[in-house]
Design a protein around this motif. Sequence first.
Motif, short mmCIF file in Angstrom:
data_model
loop_
_atom_site.label_atom_id
_atom_site.label_comp_id
_atom_site.label_asym_id
_atom_site.label_seq_id
_atom_site.Cartn_x
_atom_site.Cartn_y
_atom_site.Cartn_z
N LEU A 69 0.69 -1.16 -0.33
CA LEU A 69 0.02 -0.07 -0.03
C LEU A 69 0.76 1.41 0.04
O LEU A 69 0.30 2.49 -0.10
N ARG A 128 2.91 1.64 -2.30
CA ARG A 128 3.10 1.67 -3.60
C ARG A 128 1.90 2.56 -4.25
O ARG A 128 1.00 2.83 -3.77
N PRO A 129 2.18 2.98 -5.51
CA PRO A 129 1.05 3.75 -6.11
C PRO A 129 -0.27 2.80 -6.61
O PRO A 129 -0.53 2.31 -7.63
N LEU A 130 -0.78 2.31 -5.42
CA LEU A 130 -1.66 1.19 -5.58
C LEU A 130 -2.91 1.40 -4.44
O LEU A 130 -2.46 1.43 -3.24
#
Lengths: 296, 332
Positions: free
Chosen positions: A119, A121-123
Amino acid sequence: MAVYKRAYAGYSGDHTAAAGRFLVLTRYGWSDVFASRVFTAFYVLLALVPFVVGTLYIYISDSPTIQKMIDAQGFLAINRMFFLNWLQVQGWFSLLLAAWIGPSLISPDLTNGALPLFLSRPLSRVHYVLGKSLVLIVLISIISWIPALLLFGLQASIGEPGWAAKNLSLIPAIIASSLLWSAFLCALSLALSAWVRWRVVATGLTFAVFFVPAGFGAAMDAVLKTWVGNLLNFWWLMVVVWHYLFGVSDRLTLQLDGTPQRSAPFPAAVLTLCAATSFCFVLLNRRLRAKEVVRG
Amino acid sequence: MASTLQLENLTVDLGGRRILDGLSGTLDGRAIGLLGPNGSGKSTLINALLGFYRTAGGGARVLGCDIHRELVRLRSLVGYMPENDAFIARMTGVHFVRYMAELSGLPPKAALERAHEAFYYVGLGEARYRKLGEYSLGMKQLAKLAQALAHGPEMLILDEPTNGLDPPARQRMIHLIQEVRRTTGMRLLLSSHLLRDVEETCDEVLILKQGRIAGICDLESERRANRKFLELETAGEDTRFAGQLTALGCECAVLPGGRMKIVMPEKVEIREIYRIANRNAIQIRKLNYRRDSLEDIFLKAMHESRAPNAEQGGGAPPPTERAPQEAAHGGL
Protein backbone atom coordinates in the motif's frame (compact mmCIF):
# COMPACT_ATOMS: atom_id res chain seq x y z
CA MET A 1 23.04 0.31 -10.58
CA ALA A 2 25.07 -2.53 -11.96
CA VAL A 3 25.68 -5.71 -10.01
CA TYR A 4 29.41 -5.76 -10.62
CA LYS A 5 29.88 -2.10 -9.69
CA ARG A 6 27.85 -2.33 -6.50
CA ALA A 7 26.77 1.25 -6.95
CA TYR A 8 23.37 2.81 -6.97
CA ALA A 9 21.80 4.42 -10.01
CA GLY A 10 18.31 5.76 -10.36
CA TYR A 11 15.82 4.16 -12.74
CA SER A 12 15.22 6.04 -15.95
CA GLY A 13 13.44 3.40 -18.04
CA ASP A 14 9.80 3.01 -18.98
CA HIS A 15 6.97 2.47 -16.53
CA THR A 16 3.94 0.27 -16.98
CA ALA A 17 0.48 1.84 -17.30
CA ALA A 18 -0.85 2.79 -13.88
CA ALA A 19 -4.39 1.64 -14.66
CA GLY A 20 -3.42 -1.98 -15.20
CA ARG A 21 -0.80 -2.24 -12.48
CA PHE A 22 -3.11 -4.19 -10.16
CA LEU A 23 -2.83 -7.03 -12.67
CA VAL A 24 0.68 -7.61 -11.32
CA LEU A 25 -1.01 -8.91 -8.18
CA THR A 26 -3.16 -11.23 -10.27
CA ARG A 27 -0.18 -12.52 -12.26
CA TYR A 28 1.86 -13.21 -9.14
CA GLY A 29 -1.19 -14.84 -7.55
CA TRP A 30 -1.53 -17.26 -10.46
CA SER A 31 2.18 -17.97 -10.51
CA ASP A 32 1.96 -18.76 -6.82
CA VAL A 33 -1.02 -21.13 -7.01
CA PHE A 34 0.27 -22.96 -10.08
CA ALA A 35 3.65 -23.44 -8.41
CA SER A 36 1.99 -26.43 -6.74
CA ARG A 37 1.89 -29.44 -9.06
CA VAL A 38 -0.92 -31.00 -7.05
CA PHE A 39 -3.07 -27.95 -7.54
CA THR A 40 -2.20 -27.69 -11.22
CA ALA A 41 -3.22 -31.32 -11.80
CA PHE A 42 -6.40 -30.84 -9.78
CA TYR A 43 -7.31 -27.70 -11.67
CA VAL A 44 -6.68 -29.24 -15.08
CA LEU A 45 -8.99 -32.10 -14.10
CA LEU A 46 -11.65 -29.65 -12.90
CA ALA A 47 -11.43 -27.70 -16.12
CA LEU A 48 -11.20 -30.57 -18.56
CA VAL A 49 -13.17 -33.52 -17.25
CA PRO A 50 -16.58 -31.83 -16.84
CA PHE A 51 -16.12 -30.08 -20.16
CA VAL A 52 -15.22 -33.29 -21.96
CA VAL A 53 -18.12 -35.11 -20.29
CA GLY A 54 -20.48 -32.28 -21.28
CA THR A 55 -19.18 -32.32 -24.85
CA LEU A 56 -19.68 -36.10 -25.13
CA TYR A 57 -23.13 -35.78 -23.62
CA ILE A 58 -24.12 -33.15 -26.18
CA TYR A 59 -22.58 -35.13 -29.00
CA ILE A 60 -24.42 -38.30 -27.96
CA SER A 61 -27.71 -36.49 -27.46
CA ASP A 62 -27.51 -34.99 -30.92
CA SER A 63 -26.62 -38.28 -32.58
CA PRO A 64 -29.70 -40.47 -33.08
CA THR A 65 -27.49 -43.36 -34.20
CA ILE A 66 -25.58 -43.48 -30.93
CA GLN A 67 -28.76 -42.99 -28.92
CA LYS A 68 -30.30 -45.92 -30.71
CA MET A 69 -27.18 -47.97 -30.04
CA ILE A 70 -27.25 -47.32 -26.30
CA ASP A 71 -31.05 -47.30 -26.14
CA ALA A 72 -31.29 -43.83 -24.52
CA GLN A 73 -33.64 -41.97 -26.82
CA GLY A 74 -35.16 -38.89 -25.17
CA PHE A 75 -33.27 -39.47 -21.95
CA LEU A 76 -30.25 -37.41 -22.97
CA ALA A 77 -32.08 -34.20 -23.84
CA ILE A 78 -29.98 -31.03 -23.90
CA ASN A 79 -32.20 -28.51 -22.20
CA ARG A 80 -32.11 -25.93 -19.42
CA MET A 81 -31.82 -28.63 -16.77
CA PHE A 82 -28.67 -29.97 -18.44
CA PHE A 83 -26.93 -26.60 -18.15
CA LEU A 84 -28.28 -26.04 -14.66
CA ASN A 85 -27.01 -29.41 -13.43
CA TRP A 86 -23.68 -28.91 -15.15
CA LEU A 87 -23.23 -25.48 -13.53
CA GLN A 88 -24.27 -26.83 -10.11
CA VAL A 89 -21.54 -29.46 -10.29
CA GLN A 90 -19.04 -26.78 -11.25
CA GLY A 91 -20.46 -24.64 -8.47
CA TRP A 92 -19.32 -27.23 -5.92
CA PHE A 93 -15.91 -27.40 -7.54
CA SER A 94 -15.77 -23.61 -7.39
CA LEU A 95 -16.35 -23.80 -3.66
CA LEU A 96 -13.47 -26.26 -3.37
CA LEU A 97 -11.25 -23.89 -5.34
CA ALA A 98 -12.23 -20.92 -3.21
CA ALA A 99 -11.53 -22.81 0.00
CA TRP A 100 -8.17 -23.98 -1.31
CA ILE A 101 -6.91 -20.87 -3.09
CA GLY A 102 -8.68 -17.96 -1.39
CA PRO A 103 -6.82 -18.13 1.94
CA SER A 104 -3.43 -18.32 0.21
CA LEU A 105 -4.01 -15.02 -1.57
CA ILE A 106 -4.13 -12.54 1.30
CA SER A 107 -3.01 -14.27 4.48
CA PRO A 108 0.71 -14.45 3.50
CA ASP A 109 0.71 -10.68 2.97
CA LEU A 110 -0.83 -10.13 6.39
CA THR A 111 1.06 -12.76 8.38
CA ASN A 112 4.42 -11.01 8.16
CA GLY A 113 3.17 -7.47 7.77
CA ALA A 114 3.87 -7.06 4.04
CA LEU A 115 0.68 -5.09 3.45
CA PRO A 116 2.28 -1.66 4.15
CA LEU A 117 4.77 -2.42 1.39
CA PHE A 118 1.94 -3.04 -1.09
CA LEU A 119 0.00 0.00 0.00
CA SER A 120 3.01 2.32 -0.02
CA ARG A 121 3.17 1.77 -3.80
CA PRO A 122 0.97 3.67 -6.23
CA LEU A 123 -1.76 1.16 -5.52
CA SER A 124 -5.00 1.64 -3.61
CA ARG A 125 -6.76 -0.90 -1.40
CA VAL A 126 -9.45 -1.24 -4.05
CA HIS A 127 -6.75 -2.16 -6.57
CA TYR A 128 -5.25 -4.60 -4.11
CA VAL A 129 -8.57 -6.40 -3.53
CA LEU A 130 -9.39 -6.29 -7.24
CA GLY A 131 -6.02 -7.79 -8.17
CA LYS A 132 -6.34 -10.56 -5.60
CA SER A 133 -10.00 -11.25 -6.40
CA LEU A 134 -9.26 -11.61 -10.09
CA VAL A 135 -7.00 -14.56 -9.33
CA LEU A 136 -9.94 -16.54 -8.02
CA ILE A 137 -12.65 -15.12 -10.26
CA VAL A 138 -10.73 -15.99 -13.41
CA LEU A 139 -9.93 -19.49 -12.11
CA ILE A 140 -13.61 -20.04 -11.33
CA SER A 141 -14.69 -18.56 -14.65
CA ILE A 142 -12.48 -20.99 -16.52
CA ILE A 143 -14.32 -23.93 -14.97
CA SER A 144 -17.84 -22.44 -14.93
CA TRP A 145 -19.42 -19.96 -17.32
CA ILE A 146 -16.73 -20.02 -20.02
CA PRO A 147 -17.00 -23.80 -20.71
CA ALA A 148 -20.77 -23.57 -20.19
CA LEU A 149 -20.95 -21.03 -23.00
CA LEU A 150 -18.73 -23.24 -25.16
CA LEU A 151 -21.10 -26.14 -24.53
CA PHE A 152 -24.00 -23.86 -25.39
CA GLY A 153 -22.24 -22.95 -28.63
CA LEU A 154 -21.58 -26.59 -29.41
CA GLN A 155 -25.19 -27.53 -28.85
CA ALA A 156 -26.32 -24.53 -30.90
CA SER A 157 -24.13 -25.60 -33.78
CA ILE A 158 -24.89 -29.33 -33.85
CA GLY A 159 -28.34 -29.40 -32.25
CA GLU A 160 -31.71 -29.10 -33.95
CA PRO A 161 -32.39 -25.82 -35.79
CA GLY A 162 -33.97 -23.16 -33.61
CA TRP A 163 -32.56 -24.58 -30.34
CA ALA A 164 -30.27 -21.60 -29.83
CA ALA A 165 -33.01 -19.05 -30.42
CA LYS A 166 -35.34 -20.90 -28.05
CA ASN A 167 -32.72 -21.00 -25.30
CA LEU A 168 -30.99 -17.69 -25.86
CA SER A 169 -31.94 -16.51 -22.36
CA LEU A 170 -29.58 -19.18 -21.01
CA ILE A 171 -26.56 -17.07 -21.95
CA PRO A 172 -27.19 -14.17 -19.53
CA ALA A 173 -28.42 -16.70 -16.94
CA ILE A 174 -25.17 -18.67 -17.14
CA ILE A 175 -22.99 -15.57 -16.96
CA ALA A 176 -24.95 -13.73 -14.27
CA SER A 177 -25.35 -16.73 -11.94
CA SER A 178 -21.69 -17.73 -12.28
CA LEU A 179 -20.43 -14.22 -11.62
CA LEU A 180 -22.68 -13.88 -8.57
CA TRP A 181 -21.45 -17.20 -7.21
CA SER A 182 -17.78 -16.50 -7.90
CA ALA A 183 -18.03 -12.99 -6.42
CA PHE A 184 -19.60 -14.41 -3.26
CA LEU A 185 -17.03 -17.21 -2.94
CA CYS A 186 -14.19 -14.84 -3.60
CA ALA A 187 -15.36 -12.22 -1.08
CA LEU A 188 -16.00 -14.90 1.53
CA SER A 189 -12.66 -16.66 1.26
CA LEU A 190 -10.66 -13.41 1.08
CA ALA A 191 -12.50 -11.92 4.06
CA LEU A 192 -12.02 -15.06 6.14
CA SER A 193 -8.34 -15.30 5.27
CA ALA A 194 -7.86 -11.62 6.10
CA TRP A 195 -9.47 -12.06 9.50
CA VAL A 196 -8.08 -15.44 10.47
CA ARG A 197 -4.68 -15.10 8.76
CA TRP A 198 -3.96 -18.78 9.32
CA ARG A 199 -4.50 -20.52 6.02
CA VAL A 200 -5.70 -23.91 7.27
CA VAL A 201 -8.19 -22.34 9.64
CA ALA A 202 -9.46 -20.03 6.89
CA THR A 203 -10.04 -23.03 4.62
CA GLY A 204 -11.93 -24.84 7.36
CA LEU A 205 -13.99 -21.75 8.10
CA THR A 206 -14.93 -21.36 4.43
CA PHE A 207 -16.54 -24.81 4.54
CA ALA A 208 -18.00 -24.16 7.96
CA VAL A 209 -19.79 -21.06 6.67
CA PHE A 210 -21.63 -23.33 4.24
CA PHE A 211 -22.51 -26.19 6.52
CA VAL A 212 -22.96 -24.86 10.06
CA PRO A 213 -25.48 -22.05 9.40
CA ALA A 214 -27.27 -24.32 6.87
CA GLY A 215 -27.84 -26.95 9.57
CA PHE A 216 -29.03 -24.31 11.98
CA GLY A 217 -31.34 -22.87 9.32
CA ALA A 218 -32.80 -26.29 8.49
CA ALA A 219 -33.54 -26.90 12.16
CA MET A 220 -35.14 -23.49 12.41
CA ASP A 221 -37.33 -24.17 9.36
CA ALA A 222 -38.39 -27.55 10.68
CA VAL A 223 -39.41 -26.14 14.06
CA LEU A 224 -40.98 -22.88 12.92
CA LYS A 225 -42.42 -24.22 9.65
CA THR A 226 -40.93 -21.35 7.70
CA TRP A 227 -38.42 -20.72 4.90
CA VAL A 228 -36.44 -18.03 6.72
CA GLY A 229 -33.83 -20.61 7.73
CA ASN A 230 -33.08 -21.04 4.02
CA LEU A 231 -31.39 -17.66 4.12
CA LEU A 232 -28.61 -19.17 6.19
CA ASN A 233 -27.95 -21.84 3.58
CA PHE A 234 -25.83 -20.11 0.97
CA TRP A 235 -25.63 -23.11 -1.32
CA TRP A 236 -29.40 -23.44 -1.35
CA LEU A 237 -29.79 -19.72 -2.05
CA MET A 238 -27.58 -20.17 -5.10
CA VAL A 239 -29.66 -23.17 -6.17
CA VAL A 240 -32.74 -20.95 -5.97
CA VAL A 241 -31.02 -18.29 -8.07
CA TRP A 242 -29.95 -20.84 -10.65
CA HIS A 243 -33.46 -22.29 -10.94
CA TYR A 244 -35.07 -18.89 -11.38
CA LEU A 245 -32.53 -17.57 -13.83
CA PHE A 246 -32.69 -20.77 -15.88
CA GLY A 247 -36.48 -20.58 -15.94
CA VAL A 248 -37.08 -23.85 -14.09
CA SER A 249 -38.22 -22.48 -10.75
CA ASP A 250 -41.18 -24.88 -10.73
CA ARG A 251 -38.70 -27.67 -9.95
CA LEU A 252 -38.03 -26.03 -6.59
CA THR A 253 -41.54 -26.10 -5.25
CA LEU A 254 -41.84 -29.86 -4.90
CA GLN A 255 -39.53 -32.26 -3.16
CA LEU A 256 -38.61 -35.57 -4.77
CA ASP A 257 -41.37 -37.34 -2.86
CA GLY A 258 -43.93 -34.83 -4.19
CA THR A 259 -44.50 -32.94 -0.94
CA PRO A 260 -44.42 -29.14 -1.13
CA GLN A 261 -41.08 -27.59 -0.32
CA ARG A 262 -40.57 -24.35 1.57
CA SER A 263 -37.96 -22.29 -0.22
CA ALA A 264 -36.73 -18.73 -0.05
CA PRO A 265 -38.11 -16.63 -2.89
CA PHE A 266 -35.76 -15.51 -5.66
CA PRO A 267 -35.50 -11.82 -4.61
CA ALA A 268 -34.69 -12.85 -1.02
CA ALA A 269 -32.04 -15.29 -2.28
CA VAL A 270 -30.37 -12.72 -4.52
CA LEU A 271 -30.52 -10.00 -1.90
CA THR A 272 -29.09 -12.28 0.78
CA LEU A 273 -26.20 -13.36 -1.43
CA CYS A 274 -25.49 -9.76 -2.44
CA ALA A 275 -25.71 -8.63 1.18
CA ALA A 276 -23.37 -11.42 2.30
CA THR A 277 -20.91 -10.51 -0.46
CA SER A 278 -21.04 -6.83 0.51
CA PHE A 279 -20.59 -7.72 4.17
CA CYS A 280 -17.48 -9.74 3.29
CA PHE A 281 -16.05 -6.78 1.40
CA VAL A 282 -16.78 -4.52 4.37
CA LEU A 283 -14.88 -6.99 6.58
CA LEU A 284 -12.02 -6.98 4.09
CA ASN A 285 -12.00 -3.20 4.02
CA ARG A 286 -11.73 -3.09 7.80
CA ARG A 287 -8.90 -5.59 7.85
CA LEU A 288 -6.80 -4.39 4.94
CA ARG A 289 -5.15 -1.43 6.58
CA ALA A 290 -1.51 -0.60 6.19
CA LYS A 291 -1.46 0.17 9.89
CA GLU A 292 -3.87 -0.97 12.51
CA VAL A 293 -5.10 1.46 15.11
CA VAL A 294 -5.50 0.02 18.57
CA ARG A 295 -8.32 1.81 20.32
CA GLY A 296 -8.37 2.54 23.99
CA MET B 1 13.51 22.54 -6.19
CA ALA B 2 10.57 21.57 -3.99
CA SER B 3 11.10 21.30 -0.24
CA THR B 4 11.69 17.82 1.04
CA LEU B 5 8.96 18.13 3.61
CA GLN B 6 6.43 20.85 4.26
CA LEU B 7 4.08 20.47 7.19
CA GLU B 8 1.02 22.67 7.28
CA ASN B 9 -0.71 22.37 10.64
CA LEU B 10 -0.78 18.58 10.25
CA THR B 11 -3.04 16.94 12.80
CA VAL B 12 -3.74 13.23 13.20
CA ASP B 13 -6.15 11.57 15.62
CA LEU B 14 -6.04 7.83 16.25
CA GLY B 15 -8.37 5.85 18.46
CA GLY B 16 -9.94 9.04 19.77
CA ARG B 17 -6.60 10.51 20.81
CA ARG B 18 -4.64 13.34 19.25
CA ILE B 19 -1.33 11.87 18.13
CA LEU B 20 0.03 14.67 15.95
CA ASP B 21 -1.00 18.13 17.00
CA GLY B 22 -0.73 20.86 14.39
CA LEU B 23 2.75 20.24 13.04
CA SER B 24 4.02 23.09 10.89
CA GLY B 25 7.41 23.69 9.37
CA THR B 26 9.52 23.36 6.26
CA LEU B 27 12.52 21.11 5.93
CA ASP B 28 14.76 21.43 2.90
CA GLY B 29 17.60 19.13 3.90
CA ARG B 30 18.58 16.15 1.78
CA ALA B 31 18.54 13.84 4.76
CA ILE B 32 15.97 14.60 7.40
CA GLY B 33 15.93 12.85 10.73
CA LEU B 34 12.76 12.42 12.73
CA LEU B 35 13.79 12.30 16.31
CA GLY B 36 11.82 11.87 19.46
CA PRO B 37 11.20 9.57 22.36
CA ASN B 38 9.02 6.50 21.90
CA GLY B 39 5.42 7.50 21.35
CA SER B 40 6.25 11.01 20.21
CA GLY B 41 4.56 10.47 16.82
CA LYS B 42 7.48 9.75 14.47
CA SER B 43 5.98 6.67 12.86
CA THR B 44 2.53 8.26 12.85
CA LEU B 45 3.96 11.19 10.91
CA ILE B 46 5.47 8.83 8.34
CA ASN B 47 2.22 6.87 8.08
CA ALA B 48 0.25 10.07 7.64
CA LEU B 49 2.64 11.25 4.92
CA LEU B 50 2.15 7.95 3.07
CA GLY B 51 -1.62 8.23 3.38
CA PHE B 52 -1.98 5.28 5.76
CA TYR B 53 -3.68 7.45 8.34
CA ARG B 54 -6.36 10.00 7.61
CA THR B 55 -5.49 13.46 8.84
CA ALA B 56 -7.80 15.23 11.24
CA GLY B 57 -6.70 18.61 9.95
CA GLY B 58 -4.04 20.44 7.99
CA GLY B 59 -1.85 18.75 5.44
CA ALA B 60 1.66 18.23 4.21
CA ARG B 61 3.74 18.14 1.08
CA VAL B 62 6.49 15.65 0.39
CA LEU B 63 8.75 16.58 -2.53
CA GLY B 64 6.08 19.11 -3.43
CA CYS B 65 3.29 16.50 -3.62
CA ASP B 66 0.21 17.15 -1.54
CA ILE B 67 -0.47 14.10 0.65
CA HIS B 68 -4.21 14.41 0.01
CA ARG B 69 -4.46 15.29 -3.65
CA GLU B 70 -1.31 13.75 -5.12
CA LEU B 71 -0.94 10.62 -3.06
CA VAL B 72 -0.51 8.26 -6.00
CA ARG B 73 2.26 10.41 -7.47
CA LEU B 74 3.86 10.75 -4.06
CA ARG B 75 3.88 6.99 -3.57
CA SER B 76 5.53 6.49 -6.91
CA LEU B 77 8.33 8.86 -5.85
CA VAL B 78 9.16 7.28 -2.51
CA GLY B 79 10.62 4.03 -1.30
CA TYR B 80 9.38 2.98 2.12
CA MET B 81 11.13 0.78 4.63
CA PRO B 82 8.73 0.08 7.50
CA GLU B 83 9.73 -0.38 11.11
CA ASN B 84 8.35 -3.86 11.65
CA ASP B 85 8.73 -7.11 9.76
CA ALA B 86 7.38 -6.76 6.24
CA PHE B 87 7.96 -9.68 3.90
CA ILE B 88 6.32 -12.71 2.37
CA ALA B 89 8.01 -15.63 4.06
CA ARG B 90 7.74 -18.19 1.28
CA MET B 91 9.14 -15.90 -1.44
CA THR B 92 12.81 -15.72 -2.30
CA GLY B 93 14.42 -12.37 -1.68
CA VAL B 94 14.91 -11.46 -5.30
CA HIS B 95 11.41 -12.60 -6.25
CA PHE B 96 9.92 -10.43 -3.53
CA VAL B 97 11.88 -7.34 -4.49
CA ARG B 98 11.00 -7.87 -8.14
CA TYR B 99 7.33 -8.13 -7.17
CA MET B 100 7.51 -4.84 -5.27
CA ALA B 101 9.37 -3.12 -8.10
CA GLU B 102 6.73 -4.25 -10.59
CA LEU B 103 4.01 -2.87 -8.35
CA SER B 104 5.87 0.44 -8.44
CA GLY B 105 5.55 0.41 -12.20
CA LEU B 106 8.70 -1.23 -13.52
CA PRO B 107 8.26 -3.66 -16.42
CA PRO B 108 8.95 -7.29 -15.40
CA LYS B 109 12.37 -7.54 -17.04
CA ALA B 110 13.65 -4.25 -15.64
CA ALA B 111 12.19 -5.14 -12.23
CA LEU B 112 14.10 -8.42 -12.15
CA GLU B 113 17.32 -6.75 -13.18
CA ARG B 114 16.97 -4.05 -10.55
CA ALA B 115 16.01 -6.56 -7.88
CA HIS B 116 19.31 -8.37 -8.44
CA GLU B 117 21.21 -5.11 -8.41
CA ALA B 118 19.47 -3.88 -5.27
CA PHE B 119 20.33 -7.11 -3.48
CA TYR B 120 23.99 -6.78 -4.41
CA TYR B 121 23.93 -3.13 -3.44
CA VAL B 122 22.74 -3.84 0.10
CA GLY B 123 25.21 -6.70 0.37
CA LEU B 124 22.80 -9.62 0.19
CA GLY B 125 23.75 -10.76 -3.30
CA GLU B 126 24.62 -14.30 -2.25
CA ALA B 127 21.40 -14.74 -0.27
CA ARG B 128 19.00 -13.47 -2.89
CA TYR B 129 17.64 -16.89 -3.81
CA ARG B 130 16.95 -17.87 -0.21
CA LYS B 131 13.42 -17.61 1.14
CA LEU B 132 12.79 -14.48 3.15
CA GLY B 133 11.41 -16.53 6.02
CA GLU B 134 14.89 -18.01 6.47
CA TYR B 135 16.67 -14.65 6.71
CA SER B 136 18.13 -13.37 9.95
CA LEU B 137 16.78 -10.12 11.38
CA GLY B 138 19.65 -8.11 9.93
CA MET B 139 19.12 -9.67 6.50
CA LYS B 140 15.41 -8.92 6.65
CA GLN B 141 16.20 -5.27 7.39
CA LEU B 142 18.53 -5.17 4.39
CA ALA B 143 15.92 -6.88 2.20
CA LYS B 144 13.44 -4.20 3.25
CA LEU B 145 15.97 -1.58 2.22
CA ALA B 146 16.49 -3.36 -1.11
CA GLN B 147 12.78 -3.32 -1.92
CA ALA B 148 12.64 0.37 -1.03
CA LEU B 149 15.53 1.12 -3.39
CA ALA B 150 14.80 -1.17 -6.32
CA HIS B 151 12.39 1.02 -8.25
CA GLY B 152 14.70 4.02 -8.09
CA PRO B 153 12.72 6.36 -5.85
CA GLU B 154 13.51 10.03 -5.38
CA MET B 155 13.13 9.74 -1.66
CA LEU B 156 13.68 7.00 0.88
CA ILE B 157 11.51 6.85 3.97
CA LEU B 158 13.19 4.74 6.61
CA ASP B 159 11.31 3.97 9.79
CA GLU B 160 13.71 2.86 12.54
CA PRO B 161 16.08 1.14 10.08
CA THR B 162 18.44 -0.09 12.79
CA ASN B 163 15.71 -1.56 14.98
CA GLY B 164 16.81 -4.80 16.60
CA LEU B 165 20.20 -4.91 14.88
CA ASP B 166 23.38 -5.94 16.67
CA PRO B 167 26.25 -3.39 16.58
CA PRO B 168 27.99 -4.72 13.42
CA ALA B 169 24.68 -5.00 11.55
CA ARG B 170 23.71 -1.52 12.72
CA GLN B 171 27.01 -0.16 11.53
CA ARG B 172 26.49 -1.82 8.16
CA MET B 173 23.03 -0.32 7.84
CA ILE B 174 24.30 3.14 8.80
CA HIS B 175 27.12 2.88 6.24
CA LEU B 176 24.60 1.94 3.58
CA ILE B 177 22.37 4.88 4.43
CA GLN B 178 25.37 7.20 4.42
CA GLU B 179 26.38 5.82 1.05
CA VAL B 180 22.90 6.32 -0.35
CA ARG B 181 22.97 9.89 0.92
CA ARG B 182 26.47 10.56 -0.38
CA THR B 183 26.38 8.90 -3.78
CA THR B 184 22.80 9.25 -4.98
CA GLY B 185 20.58 12.21 -5.54
CA MET B 186 18.00 10.58 -3.31
CA ARG B 187 16.55 12.37 -0.32
CA LEU B 188 16.08 10.65 2.99
CA LEU B 189 13.55 10.80 5.75
CA LEU B 190 14.77 8.71 8.62
CA SER B 191 12.90 8.12 11.81
CA SER B 192 14.75 6.92 14.86
CA HIS B 193 14.82 7.26 18.59
CA LEU B 194 18.59 6.66 18.46
CA LEU B 195 20.38 9.99 18.39
CA ARG B 196 23.52 8.47 17.00
CA ASP B 197 21.75 7.03 13.95
CA VAL B 198 20.32 10.43 13.10
CA GLU B 199 23.54 12.27 13.83
CA GLU B 200 25.51 9.99 11.55
CA THR B 201 23.12 10.09 8.62
CA CYS B 202 21.11 13.30 8.58
CA ASP B 203 21.71 16.96 7.94
CA GLU B 204 18.44 18.29 9.29
CA VAL B 205 16.43 17.13 12.26
CA LEU B 206 12.79 17.42 13.21
CA ILE B 207 12.40 16.74 16.91
CA LEU B 208 9.00 15.59 18.08
CA LYS B 209 7.65 15.42 21.57
CA GLN B 210 4.17 14.27 22.47
CA GLY B 211 2.96 14.85 18.93
CA ARG B 212 4.30 18.37 18.68
CA ILE B 213 7.40 19.87 17.16
CA ALA B 214 9.97 20.39 19.88
CA GLY B 215 12.54 21.73 17.47
CA ILE B 216 13.78 21.87 13.92
CA CYS B 217 17.51 21.89 13.63
CA ASP B 218 19.81 22.25 10.66
CA LEU B 219 22.61 19.96 11.78
CA GLU B 220 24.94 21.07 9.02
CA SER B 221 24.87 24.74 9.95
CA GLU B 222 24.96 23.76 13.59
CA ARG B 223 28.13 21.80 12.95
CA ARG B 224 29.66 24.65 10.99
CA ALA B 225 28.75 27.19 13.69
CA ASN B 226 30.04 25.03 16.50
CA ARG B 227 33.35 24.45 14.80
CA LYS B 228 34.26 28.07 15.70
CA PHE B 229 33.84 27.51 19.40
CA LEU B 230 37.17 26.66 21.06
CA GLU B 231 38.40 25.72 24.49
CA LEU B 232 42.09 26.35 25.20
CA GLU B 233 44.52 25.55 27.96
CA THR B 234 47.51 27.81 27.84
CA ALA B 235 50.68 28.51 29.75
CA GLY B 236 52.11 32.04 29.84
CA GLU B 237 50.86 35.61 29.97
CA ASP B 238 47.42 35.24 28.52
CA THR B 239 45.93 38.71 29.08
CA ARG B 240 47.81 40.23 26.17
CA PHE B 241 47.08 37.13 24.11
CA ALA B 242 43.39 37.52 24.84
CA GLY B 243 43.53 41.19 23.94
CA GLN B 244 45.07 40.44 20.57
CA LEU B 245 42.48 37.77 19.88
CA THR B 246 39.73 40.24 20.72
CA ALA B 247 41.32 42.73 18.32
CA LEU B 248 41.09 39.99 15.69
CA GLY B 249 37.34 39.79 16.24
CA CYS B 250 37.19 36.83 18.59
CA GLU B 251 35.16 36.77 21.76
CA CYS B 252 37.36 35.56 24.62
CA ALA B 253 36.75 34.55 28.16
CA VAL B 254 39.83 34.04 30.31
CA LEU B 255 39.29 31.56 33.07
CA PRO B 256 41.56 30.62 36.00
CA GLY B 257 44.28 28.03 35.42
CA GLY B 258 45.19 29.28 31.95
CA ARG B 259 41.91 28.18 30.48
CA MET B 260 40.25 30.23 27.77
CA LYS B 261 37.04 30.02 25.81
CA ILE B 262 36.96 31.58 22.39
CA VAL B 263 34.25 32.14 19.82
CA MET B 264 35.91 32.81 16.49
CA PRO B 265 34.33 34.94 13.77
CA GLU B 266 33.67 33.02 10.54
CA LYS B 267 36.60 34.38 8.53
CA VAL B 268 39.29 33.76 11.12
CA GLU B 269 41.30 30.59 10.63
CA ILE B 270 42.61 28.61 13.54
CA ARG B 271 46.21 29.06 12.41
CA GLU B 272 45.84 32.77 13.34
CA ILE B 273 45.48 31.74 16.96
CA TYR B 274 48.69 29.72 16.82
CA ARG B 275 50.44 32.66 15.16
CA ILE B 276 49.36 35.11 17.87
CA ALA B 277 50.24 32.58 20.57
CA ASN B 278 53.71 32.24 19.06
CA ARG B 279 54.19 35.99 18.95
CA ASN B 280 53.23 36.23 22.62
CA ALA B 281 55.29 33.20 23.71
CA ILE B 282 52.15 31.43 24.83
CA GLN B 283 52.11 27.65 24.93
CA ILE B 284 48.89 26.12 23.76
CA ARG B 285 48.74 22.90 25.73
CA LYS B 286 45.25 21.85 24.79
CA LEU B 287 42.80 22.97 22.10
CA ASN B 288 39.31 21.54 21.78
CA TYR B 289 36.50 22.17 19.39
CA ARG B 290 33.56 22.32 21.67
CA ARG B 291 30.49 21.55 19.66
CA ASP B 292 26.96 20.68 20.58
CA SER B 293 26.32 17.03 20.06
CA LEU B 294 22.89 16.09 18.79
CA GLU B 295 22.25 14.86 22.28
CA ASP B 296 22.70 18.41 23.61
CA ILE B 297 20.38 19.73 20.93
CA PHE B 298 17.81 17.04 21.60
CA LEU B 299 17.85 17.50 25.36
CA LYS B 300 17.62 21.24 24.94
CA ALA B 301 14.62 20.85 22.61
CA MET B 302 12.96 18.50 25.05
CA HIS B 303 13.59 20.94 27.88
CA GLU B 304 12.46 24.00 25.93
CA SER B 305 9.28 22.34 24.73
CA ARG B 306 8.14 22.19 28.33
CA ALA B 307 7.86 25.99 28.28
CA PRO B 308 4.22 27.12 28.06
CA ASN B 309 4.60 28.95 24.73
CA ALA B 310 6.09 25.84 23.14
CA GLU B 311 3.33 23.65 24.52
CA GLN B 312 0.73 25.85 22.88
CA GLY B 313 2.10 26.15 19.41
CA GLY B 314 4.31 23.12 19.05
CA GLY B 315 6.89 25.60 17.86
CA ALA B 316 9.68 25.75 20.38
CA PRO B 317 12.52 28.01 19.24
CA PRO B 318 14.85 25.89 17.16
CA PRO B 319 18.05 24.87 18.87
CA THR B 320 20.03 26.77 16.25
CA GLU B 321 19.28 29.89 18.27
CA ARG B 322 22.40 29.81 20.34
CA ALA B 323 21.78 31.95 23.39
CA PRO B 324 21.10 29.24 25.99
CA GLN B 325 23.87 27.05 24.68
CA GLU B 326 26.44 29.80 24.84
CA ALA B 327 25.41 30.63 28.36
CA ALA B 328 26.04 27.05 29.24
CA HIS B 329 29.54 27.32 27.83
CA GLY B 330 30.75 30.01 30.07
CA GLY B 331 28.51 32.96 29.37
CA LEU B 332 30.28 34.28 26.30
